[in-house]
Design a protein around this motif. Structure first.
Motif, short mmCIF file in Angstrom:
data_model
loop_
_atom_site.label_atom_id
_atom_site.label_comp_id
_atom_site.label_asym_id
_atom_site.label_seq_id
_atom_site.Cartn_x
_atom_site.Cartn_y
_atom_site.Cartn_z
N LYS A 448 0.92 -1.01 0.24
CA LYS A 448 -0.07 0.04 0.01
C LYS A 448 0.78 1.13 -0.05
O LYS A 448 0.48 2.16 -0.59
N LEU A 449 1.71 1.20 0.79
CA LEU A 449 2.89 2.47 0.90
C LEU A 449 3.42 2.51 -0.29
O LEU A 449 3.82 3.77 -0.73
N ARG A 450 4.00 1.72 -1.18
CA ARG A 450 4.46 1.65 -2.57
C ARG A 450 3.63 2.02 -3.53
O ARG A 450 3.98 1.90 -4.77
N GLY A 451 2.55 1.92 -3.44
CA GLY A 451 1.25 1.99 -4.38
C GLY A 451 1.22 1.02 -5.50
O GLY A 451 0.73 0.97 -6.40
N ILE A 452 1.33 -0.17 -4.75
CA ILE A 452 1.22 -1.61 -5.44
C ILE A 452 -0.11 -2.32 -5.48
O ILE A 452 -0.43 -2.42 -4.32
N ASP A 453 -0.83 -2.23 -6.41
CA ASP A 453 -2.11 -3.03 -6.37
C ASP A 453 -2.06 -4.45 -6.01
O ASP A 453 -1.40 -5.18 -6.73
N MET A 454 -2.96 -4.82 -5.29
CA MET A 454 -3.02 -6.39 -4.86
C MET A 454 -3.47 -6.93 -6.19
O MET A 454 -3.30 -8.47 -6.35
N SER A 455 -4.31 -6.53 -7.10
CA SER A 455 -4.56 -7.23 -8.49
C SER A 455 -3.59 -6.90 -9.42
O SER A 455 -3.04 -5.79 -9.58
N GLY A 456 -3.34 -7.81 -10.27
CA GLY A 456 -2.44 -7.85 -11.29
C GLY A 456 -1.81 -8.95 -11.57
O GLY A 456 -1.95 -9.90 -11.07
N PRO A 457 -0.77 -9.09 -12.52
CA PRO A 457 0.14 -10.39 -12.83
C PRO A 457 0.52 -11.02 -11.43
O PRO A 457 1.27 -10.35 -10.75
N GLY A 458 0.20 -12.32 -11.29
CA GLY A 458 1.06 -12.89 -10.10
C GLY A 458 -0.06 -13.15 -9.08
O GLY A 458 0.17 -13.89 -8.17
N ASP A 459 -1.31 -12.58 -8.99
CA ASP A 459 -2.37 -12.56 -8.13
C ASP A 459 -3.23 -13.76 -8.27
O ASP A 459 -4.01 -14.11 -7.20
N GLY A 460 -3.20 -14.60 -9.37
CA GLY A 460 -3.84 -15.74 -9.56
C GLY A 460 -5.32 -15.54 -9.67
O GLY A 460 -6.02 -16.56 -9.70
N ALA A 461 -5.86 -14.63 -10.26
CA ALA A 461 -7.12 -14.04 -10.42
C ALA A 461 -7.74 -14.81 -11.57
O ALA A 461 -6.92 -15.13 -12.64
N LEU A 462 -8.69 -15.17 -11.70
CA LEU A 462 -9.59 -15.96 -12.96
C LEU A 462 -9.67 -14.52 -13.86
O LEU A 462 -9.65 -13.50 -13.87
N LEU A 463 -9.66 -15.53 -15.27
CA LEU A 463 -9.59 -14.68 -16.38
C LEU A 463 -11.02 -13.78 -16.34
O LEU A 463 -11.87 -14.50 -16.34
N SER A 464 -11.11 -12.71 -17.01
CA SER A 464 -12.24 -11.90 -17.04
C SER A 464 -12.91 -12.39 -18.42
O SER A 464 -14.22 -12.34 -18.49
N ASN A 465 -12.23 -13.00 -19.31
CA ASN A 465 -12.95 -13.36 -20.68
C ASN A 465 -12.55 -14.95 -20.54
O ASN A 465 -12.25 -15.31 -21.72
N ALA A 466 -12.82 -15.82 -19.69
CA ALA A 466 -12.64 -17.02 -19.75
C ALA A 466 -13.35 -17.59 -20.71
O ALA A 466 -12.73 -18.59 -21.75
N ILE A 467 -14.56 -17.52 -21.11
CA ILE A 467 -15.32 -18.14 -22.00
C ILE A 467 -14.78 -17.66 -23.52
O ILE A 467 -14.85 -18.73 -24.35
N THR A 468 -14.38 -16.47 -23.57
CA THR A 468 -13.87 -16.28 -24.85
C THR A 468 -12.60 -16.83 -25.29
O THR A 468 -12.24 -17.29 -26.26
N ARG A 469 -11.86 -16.96 -24.13
CA ARG A 469 -10.53 -17.88 -24.23
C ARG A 469 -10.83 -19.17 -24.43
O ARG A 469 -10.01 -19.80 -25.25
N LEU A 470 -11.87 -19.82 -23.84
CA LEU A 470 -12.07 -21.17 -24.08
C LEU A 470 -12.49 -21.16 -25.43
O LEU A 470 -12.16 -22.33 -26.02
N ARG A 471 -13.26 -20.63 -26.18
CA ARG A 471 -13.70 -20.74 -27.54
C ARG A 471 -12.50 -20.43 -28.49
O ARG A 471 -12.24 -21.35 -29.48
N SER A 472 -11.68 -19.55 -28.20
CA SER A 472 -10.34 -19.66 -28.88
C SER A 472 -9.46 -20.81 -28.71
O SER A 472 -8.95 -21.45 -29.99
N ASP A 473 -9.23 -21.42 -27.62
CA ASP A 473 -8.64 -22.43 -27.34
C ASP A 473 -9.36 -23.65 -28.01
O ASP A 473 -8.66 -24.49 -28.55
#
Length: 621
Positions: A448-473
């Motif tokens: 928080k002090l350094r202004g680092i968001d808890m969300s972002g690369p490395g956070d393990g969050a699910l893809l917001s476009n998971a179904i779109t990615r599924l169809r592409s795969d």
């Protein structure tokens, strides 16, 4: 003896189409080692990459070369690693079917290959072995149905060839074969390289509906088995398991996994194919890329997570335990990469969360605590000003540098701390868990002090476009359900990523709450879905979605005695339950739509309730 007309042996004046050799599927056994790749034309190469096997077919119109024709279709037999490569001929196809097994008499892993004539006329089949050899020392030899390269057995035929296509002054082995100049006796001195490549073609007459079988011995991981001429020569080609029995064996392996019945074309076929490939990729001592390149530590953890989420717990635990042997004395798994150490903690914690294995948790306490200690030293830095002491040295498994990499390492560390806390609490180590909580609290304040968001690369969050990615795969992966990267045309990390993305659409339980169908979107309105035996932190969860007009009915059953809260926020954000079984009529899903003026001058949002067609409901099964 089947006779062949001169038309069957005529050389076509039309230039053959060329296909890319960059795509392939890897096949192998589970437990005995041995792998080979089959490219999109059906050309086979073993893991040693010493030789390759091409196939040419003399048909009514002309000779057809698998490696130089675009007329080869491929598929997996019932979504298992039994690969069908069918070359189109006038009136039908020549089918190559390839699968792996273990020879019961010798214990050697083998690749069994059958060629079946599904055309109405006889054909000539040439099986061409090639070996690149700049020093001209590797000799292809043949005796009593056994092909050797530099003295190493590479193939055993079910019957003797009728002729042999050998390079001569009149042309290459293929040109000699196509011209009808193949010889009837294999050279006593063997076949040596011409211009750095040795090639020998073994020609078989194949009548209508007939089959030629061959066995290719693969490299074994068992030191007690020997891949020598005497051992391979005593194999009984006809006694090896047929493809249908191997298919049944793979399906028995996959029966442990959950069932995902989703409203997407070919999704079940793709999932089962990917699961089979995943089991093959992790069958050895280490997960490997082609040909024998070990995946990095982060990818190993991702494979472990995918295995656990697919209910393949034994394989996942084997990977976690094997990784323990790689832990350094300071607690790290790779001193230059925070994500490797953090991801191992996450995979170990996830395994415990999904299996409820107390014995494994207790066994892992020391390694987890040591890894946490190493991470805690990496996060230390002076407060109120930026210093180089906060995740500033080392590398990342991903191509991330500078402040972005520091943020990436911090998120991975926070994720690892949360996993470690859960594992240590479960293992009855509250004091150790408290220490990690303090590390996590300090890390959160520093971020928080350094202004680092808890969300972002490395956070393990699910893809917001998971179904779109599924169809592409699905489009990219068919027909063999392999996904390429720059490192490997059949990359195990992409296989794991595909399965993890599908699972993220079905359920999200990373935050202590079991959220069903988090990837649900309006493209699935009115379409039923059913999931059976999905591993979650609550236990094994089965549920189904049925529709009554605009409102979906949710039926669920949880096989566990753990306490939990279940939601379905993507459909009805107000609904939740703590019951282990039941059914509920959820509110009609509401989706926000953005309407833009054609001139782009304004936009607004409004919400509207879905009105899907009714299927009359249904019952959970």
């Amino acid at each position: 003896m089947t006779s062949y007309t001169s038309d069957q042996l005529a050389v076509s004046t039309q230039a053959p189409e060329t296909v890319s050799g960059d795509a392939w599927v890897v096949v192998g056994t589970i437990g005995a080692g041995g792998r080979a790749k089959i490219d999109r034309s059906g050309v086979i190469t073993p893991e040693t990459e010493v030789w390759s096997l091409d196939w040419w077919v003399g048909a009514e119109d002309r000779w057809h070369s698998a490696s130089r024709t675009a007329l080869v279709r491929q598929s997996l037999t019932e979504s298992t690693p039994v690969v069908l490569s069918a070359m189109r001929m006038p009136g039908g196809e020549i089918e190559q079917r390839a699968w792996t097994a273990v020879d019961g008499a010798t214990g050697l892993p083998v690749l069994i290959v059958e060629f079946h004539n599904a055309t109405p006329v006889p054909v000539a089949l040439a099986l061409a072995f090639s070996c690149a050899d700049s020093e001209e020392s590797a000799v292809i030899d043949f005796s009593h149905g056994l092909v050797t390269v530099a003295g190493v057995p590479v193939a055993l035929f079910s019957r003797e060839p009728s002729r042999y296509g050998i390079a001569s002054e009149s042309g290459s082995a293929e040109e000699v074969t196509v011209a009808g100049n193949a010889i009837s006796v294999f050279p006593e001195t063997g076949v040596r390289s011409v211009d750095g490549v040795a090639t020998a073609a073994f020609v078989f007459p194949v009548p209508h509906t007939a089959t030629v079988r061959m066995v290719l011995p693969l490299a074994s991981e068992n030191p007690q088995t020997t891949n020598d001429v005497a051992t391979v020569a005593r194999m009984d080609v006809g006694a090896l398991p047929p493809s249908d029995r191997v298919v049944s064996g793979w399906k028995a392996q996959l029966a442990r996994a959950p069932r995902f019945d989703l409203p997407e074309r070919q999704i079940e076929e793709a999932i089962d194919g990917a699961r089979s490939h995943l089991l093959m990729h992790v069958a050895g001592v280490e997960p490997l890329r082609w040909p024998r390149t070990t995946v990095n530590g982060l990818e190993r953890s991702e494979l472990t997570l995918a295995l656990d989420e697919q209910g393949l717990f034994a394989e996942a635990q084997r990977l976690v335990v094997a990784a323990m042997e790689l832990q350094n004395a300071d607690g790290s798994f790779e001193r230059s990469c925070v994500d490797v150490t953090a991801s191992w903690i996450v995979s170990a914690g996830r395994h415990v969360a999904l299996t409820g294995d107390l014995e494994f948790a207790e066994h892992s306490v020391e390694q987890v605590a040591s890894a946490v200690h190493w991470l805690s030293k990496r996060q230390r830095g002076r407060r109120f000003r930026r210093t180089s002491g906060f995740f500033a040295s080392g590398d990342a498994s991903q191509p991330i540098a500078g402040d972005d990499r520091i943020s990436y390492d911090a998120r991975w560390t926070a994720r690892a701390y949360r996993s470690a806390i859960a594992l240590l609490d479960f293992a009855g180590q509250p004091d150790a868990a408290l220490v990690v909580r303090l590390h996590l609290e300090a890390l959160g304040e520093e971020m928080k002090l350094r202004g680092i968001d808890m969300s972002g690369p490395g956070d393990g969050a699910l893809l917001s476009n998971a179904i779109t990615r599924l169809r592409s795969d699905l489009l990219e992966g068919e027909p063999l359900w392999t996904w390429p990267t720059d490192l490997d045309a059949h990359d195990p990390a992409r296989t794991a990523a595909f399965l993890r993305n599908v699972r993220s659409i079905v359920v999200d339980d990373d935050n202590g709450i079991v959220d069903l169908l988090p990837g649900f979107g309006e493209q699935w309105l009115g379409q039923p879905a059913a999931m059976l035996r999905v591993p979650t932190i609550a236990g094994s969860v089965s549920f189904a979605l049925r529709w009554h007009g605009a409102r979906p009915a949710l039926l669920w059953e949880v096989e566990s005695e753990r306490s939990f809260t279940m939601t379905c926020t993507s459909i009805d954000s107000e609904w939740s339950t703590t019951e282990s079984r039941g059914e509920a009529l959820l509110a009609a899903p509401v989706f926000a739509h953005i309407h833009r003026h054609s001139g782009g001058l304004y936009e607004h949002e409004h919400e509207e309730s879905a009105e899907p067609p009714s299927d009359g409901g249904g019952s959970f099964s």
